[in-house]
Each structure stands twice: as C-alpha cells, then as structure tokens.
Scaffold this motif. Structure first.
Motif, PDB file in Angstrom:
ATOM      1  N   VAL A 230      13.680  -3.223   1.330  1.00 27.63           N
ATOM      2  CA  VAL A 230      12.595  -3.359   1.886  1.00 27.63           C
ATOM      3  C   VAL A 230      12.332  -3.334   3.013  1.00 27.63           C
ATOM      4  CG1 VAL A 230       9.716  -3.617   2.039  1.00 27.63           C
ATOM      5  CG2 VAL A 230      11.580  -4.249  -0.374  1.00 27.63           C
ATOM      6  N   ILE A 231      13.102  -3.955   4.345  1.00 27.67           N
ATOM      7  CA  ILE A 231      12.833  -4.003   5.612  1.00 27.67           C
ATOM      8  C   ILE A 231      13.567  -2.622   5.975  1.00 27.67           C
ATOM      9  CG2 ILE A 231      13.782  -4.752   7.682  1.00 27.67           C
ATOM     10  CD1 ILE A 231      13.611  -8.210   6.070  1.00 27.67           C
ATOM     11  N   VAL A 232      14.784  -2.642   5.028  1.00 26.36           N
ATOM     12  CA  VAL A 232      15.771  -1.379   5.966  1.00 26.36           C
ATOM     13  C   VAL A 232      14.648   0.443   5.653  1.00 26.36           C
ATOM     14  CG1 VAL A 232      17.918  -0.025   5.487  1.00 26.36           C
ATOM     15  CG2 VAL A 232      18.055  -2.572   5.455  1.00 26.36           C
TER      16      VAL A 232
ATOM     17  N   ILE B  84      10.305   1.507  -0.491  1.00 32.65           N
ATOM     18  CA  ILE B  84      11.687   1.388  -1.159  1.00 32.65           C
ATOM     19  C   ILE B  84      10.832   2.222  -2.741  1.00 32.65           C
ATOM     20  CG2 ILE B  84      10.111  -0.538  -2.173  1.00 32.65           C
ATOM     21  CD1 ILE B  84      13.161  -1.296  -1.716  1.00 32.65           C
ATOM     22  N   VAL B  85      10.359   3.010  -2.926  1.00 38.57           N
ATOM     23  CA  VAL B  85      10.241   3.241  -4.590  1.00 38.57           C
ATOM     24  C   VAL B  85      10.824   4.412  -4.555  1.00 38.57           C
ATOM     25  CG1 VAL B  85       8.030   2.352  -4.715  1.00 38.57           C
ATOM     26  CG2 VAL B  85       8.330   4.794  -3.847  1.00 38.57           C
ATOM     27  N   LEU B  86      11.285   5.414  -3.349  1.00 37.18           N
ATOM     28  CA  LEU B  86      11.581   6.482  -3.423  1.00 37.18           C
ATOM     29  C   LEU B  86      13.358   6.059  -3.657  1.00 37.18           C
ATOM     30  CD1 LEU B  86       9.782   8.294  -0.784  1.00 37.18           C
ATOM     31  CD2 LEU B  86       9.754   8.788  -2.660  1.00 37.18           C
ATOM     32  N   SER B  87      14.085   5.315  -3.579  1.00 32.52           N
ATOM     33  CA  SER B  87      15.597   5.535  -3.938  1.00 32.52           C
ATOM     34  C   SER B  87      15.988   6.226  -5.316  1.00 32.52           C
ATOM     35  CB  SER B  87      15.815   3.809  -3.750  1.00 32.52           C
ATOM     36  OG  SER B  87      15.226   2.766  -2.483  1.00 32.52           O
ATOM     37  N   GLU B  88      17.024   6.656  -5.035  1.00 31.78           N
ATOM     38  CA  GLU B  88      17.297   7.028  -5.796  1.00 31.78           C
ATOM     39  C   GLU B  88      17.536   5.920  -7.501  1.00 31.78           C
ATOM     40  OE1 GLU B  88      21.032   9.684  -7.489  1.00 31.78           O
ATOM     41  OE2 GLU B  88      20.534   9.729  -4.988  1.00 31.78           O
ATOM     42  N   THR B  89      18.122   4.922  -7.367  1.00 30.39           N
ATOM     43  CA  THR B  89      18.173   3.596  -7.951  1.00 30.39           C
ATOM     44  C   THR B  89      17.010   2.583  -7.483  1.00 30.39           C
ATOM     45  OG1 THR B  89      20.485   4.860  -8.794  1.00 30.39           O
ATOM     46  CG2 THR B  89      20.073   2.185  -9.395  1.00 30.39           C
TER      47      THR B  89
ATOM     48  N   SER C 298       0.890  -1.002   0.526  1.00 31.64           N
ATOM     49  CA  SER C 298       0.212   0.078  -0.065  1.00 31.64           C
ATOM     50  C   SER C 298       0.897   1.449  -0.475  1.00 31.64           C
ATOM     51  CB  SER C 298      -0.809   0.432   1.560  1.00 31.64           C
ATOM     52  OG  SER C 298      -2.018  -0.967   0.994  1.00 31.64           O
ATOM     53  N   ALA C 299       2.057   1.481   0.599  1.00 27.79           N
ATOM     54  CA  ALA C 299       2.912   2.803   0.746  1.00 27.79           C
ATOM     55  C   ALA C 299       3.524   2.631  -0.231  1.00 27.79           C
ATOM     56  CB  ALA C 299       3.755   2.520   2.484  1.00 27.79           C
ATOM     57  N   ASN C 300       4.050   1.875  -0.772  1.00 25.60           N
ATOM     58  CA  ASN C 300       4.621   1.739  -1.943  1.00 25.60           C
ATOM     59  C   ASN C 300       4.301   2.313  -3.202  1.00 25.60           C
ATOM     60  OD1 ASN C 300       8.031   1.281  -2.347  1.00 25.60           O
ATOM     61  ND2 ASN C 300       7.013  -0.570  -0.153  1.00 25.60           N
ATOM     62  N   LEU C 301       2.660   1.524  -3.331  1.00 19.92           N
ATOM     63  CA  LEU C 301       1.517   2.202  -3.865  1.00 19.92           C
ATOM     64  C   LEU C 301       1.475   3.380  -4.428  1.00 19.92           C
ATOM     65  CD1 LEU C 301      -0.031  -1.076  -5.831  1.00 19.92           C
ATOM     66  CD2 LEU C 301       1.686  -0.216  -6.676  1.00 19.92           C
TER      67      LEU C 301
ATOM     68  N   ASN D 195       4.331 -10.925  -4.128  1.00 17.76           N
ATOM     69  CA  ASN D 195       5.266 -10.511  -3.254  1.00 17.76           C
ATOM     70  C   ASN D 195       6.329 -11.908  -2.639  1.00 17.76           C
ATOM     71  OD1 ASN D 195       6.116  -8.335  -2.137  1.00 17.76           O
ATOM     72  ND2 ASN D 195       4.869  -8.454   0.157  1.00 17.76           N
ATOM     73  N   ARG D 196       7.211 -10.893  -1.958  1.00 19.33           N
ATOM     74  CA  ARG D 196       8.911 -11.439  -1.546  1.00 19.33           C
ATOM     75  C   ARG D 196       8.955 -13.190  -2.566  1.00 19.33           C
ATOM     76  NH1 ARG D 196       6.788 -11.495   4.485  1.00 19.33           N
ATOM     77  NH2 ARG D 196       6.988  -9.332   4.424  1.00 19.33           N
ATOM     78  N   LEU D 197       8.740 -12.841  -3.707  1.00 17.04           N
ATOM     79  CA  LEU D 197       9.604 -14.064  -4.475  1.00 17.04           C
ATOM     80  C   LEU D 197      10.755 -14.395  -4.910  1.00 17.04           C
ATOM     81  CD1 LEU D 197       7.854 -15.902  -6.704  1.00 17.04           C
ATOM     82  CD2 LEU D 197       9.181 -14.575  -8.411  1.00 17.04           C
ATOM     83  N   ARG D 198      10.923 -15.413  -4.580  1.00 12.82           N
ATOM     84  CA  ARG D 198      13.035 -15.566  -4.249  1.00 12.82           C
ATOM     85  C   ARG D 198      13.371 -16.522  -5.318  1.00 12.82           C
ATOM     86  NH1 ARG D 198      14.425 -17.457   2.113  1.00 12.82           N
ATOM     87  NH2 ARG D 198      13.357 -15.216   2.766  1.00 12.82           N
TER      88      ARG D 198
END
Length: 268
Positions: free
Chosen positions: A209-211, A219-224, A21-24, A173-176
């Motif tokens: 994502v945890i960090v 995490i969508v706000l990360s520069e890269t 929700s937060a990232n979308l 979500n969280r596919l490995r």
C-alpha cells in the motif's frame, strides 16, 4: 441522476482515510460506476498525490465557489479510469475558507452527475469535519485496531449521529492477524464491541500500500491485487449492495506438525 454522497472520516489522523478514499473511488470506477472524489482537507491537500493527479490540477473547489470556473472545469478526470473525477481542495487556504452550506451545495451538484460522491474528510472534529459531513447522506468511519484510534472513531460516530447521519459503516484498516493472535492488537470483534456499527470491511496491513501510494497508483489497480487491494475491491462491491463475504485473514488452520509443536511447547 441522484448519486449517493458518502463522507469518509476517522477523527484520528494517520489511520489511512485518504488511502481508503483513493482506493474505494478507483475500485468503484473500475467496477463501472461514475465517481467524484472530493478532497475536503484544505491546506493539506493529499488525495491528488495518492491518485497521481497532482500535475493535472488547474482549478480547485474554492475557484468554483468564487465563480472563477465552472464545476466541470475544476474536476480532474483520472487518466486510467475515465469514470473517476477529483475535485481538489485549495492548498493555500484553510478550512475556514468554506462553509458547510457551500459544501452541501457542491456535493449536491456532483450527485446530479455521479453515482457515488466520496468526500475525504480531514482529521479532527472541528470546522473541517463540519464542512466535510454537511452534504453527506452516509458515512464510512475508518479506524485502525488501536485504542486511541477506536476512541476517536467512537467520538466521531456520536457527532455523525448528532448531525443526523445515522447510516454509518466501519472499515478496520491495517489489521495484523498475527499480532491479534498474540493478543498484541485489538481484534475486529473487540473494535465492533466498542463501536457497535455495521462492519463494511477489514483491510490487512500491507507494505505494498505504501509503495503504490508513493507512486500515485492505488493498490486496487494492481494486475493481481494483494490482500489489501482485494479487500478494497470487496468493500466497493459491498457499497453497491452486493453480499461479499469477509476475506479469511487468519491464514490456513495449523497443520499436524504445527499442532504437535504447540503441544510440546505447552508441556515445557
């Protein structure tokens, strides 16, 4: 304006629904859309923490319903994306403090001012679930590739259909990918075969994502953006009707040396 109201739900807790929700919400706002995030998880309010907005909350959804403030006063504007606003849940009250009709009224009001209204649904299928889905036109079901999570997602899809919400899409979500290759995790195809709904996106497991969640920085706000961040950005674009191919999470095909090693091991 008549915005679209989505409920983000799962059935099972701990699959990353609030993170989604937060990232979308943040991704849609970063792409120029006006977004209202509604925290429908009464008593266990967490969406404000994931967005780093916990210290800016003055009023909540119950204050609006009780006439103690206007709806626009309860909305918390994000400091990084002014097109994003959060309507917080009441932390000291439970899910029985609000009715489905009241939720429908609030989301309808928000849809007059925002292009996207995303309702973060609590875990489970009881009163909190009924409240959260009441005003939704569409649903996003989040699951991890685990049997228990997929089974709960299947139950939720049935309940959504019974409530008249036919437009339902899936986020795995969280596919490995490595675990899928080793047959230690369900594949996306396995999940789709069971749930039989349209795939909106696949988000790989990512420690970042945890960090970022702990910092209140989606995490969508990360520069890269790392793969998980890019996956959420792609999902936001698909929600807007763009055709965005799924990311290749399998990695590059094995080289000659890897294939030779595989053949050698196969003959032992």
């Amino acid at each position: 304006m008549s915005g679209k109201v989505f409920v983000i739900t799962s059935g099972k807790g701990g699959v990353g629904k609030t993170t989604t929700s937060a990232n979308l919400g943040m991704a849609l706002a970063a792409q120029g859309r006006s977004v209202a995030l509604v925290d429908a998880d009464f008593g266990l309010r967490n969406l404000d923490l994931l967005l780093g907005l916990e210290n800016r909350i003055v009023y909540n959804i119950l204050d609006v319903l009780n006439g103690e403030c206007r709806l626009d006063q309860a909305l918390v504007r994000d400091k990084r994306q002014p097109k994003l606003a959060l309507l917080p849940a009441a932390q000291t009250r439970d899910k029985n403090s609000i009715t489905p009709a009241q939720t429908r009224d609030i989301t309808s009001q928000l849809a007059e001012s925002f292009e996207y209204v995303l309702v973060d649904c609590p875990a489970g299928i009881e009163q909190g679930f009924k409240n959260a889905i009441a005003g939704a036109q569409k649903a996003i079901v989040v699951t991890t590739p685990e049997v228990s999570a997929v089974r709960d997602a299947d139950r939720v899809i049935g309940l959504l259909e019974a409530a008249g919400i036919k437009d339902t899409e899936l986020i795995v979500n969280r596919l490995r990918p490595q675990m899928v290759k080793e047959n230690n995790m369900m594949s996306v195809e396995d999940v789709l075969e069971i749930l039989a709904i349209k795939l909106l996106g696949v988000v790989p497991e990512d420690e970042k994502v945890i960090v970022t969640t702990n910092r209140g920085d989606p995490i969508v706000l990360s520069e890269t953006p790392p793969p998980a961040g890019q996956a959420f950005l792609n999902i936001a674009r698909r929600l807007q009707g763009e055709h965005v191919p799924l990311m290749n999470l399998e990695g590059p095909p094995p080289g000659l040396w890897d294939r030779l090693l595989s053949l050698i091991r196969g003959t032992k």
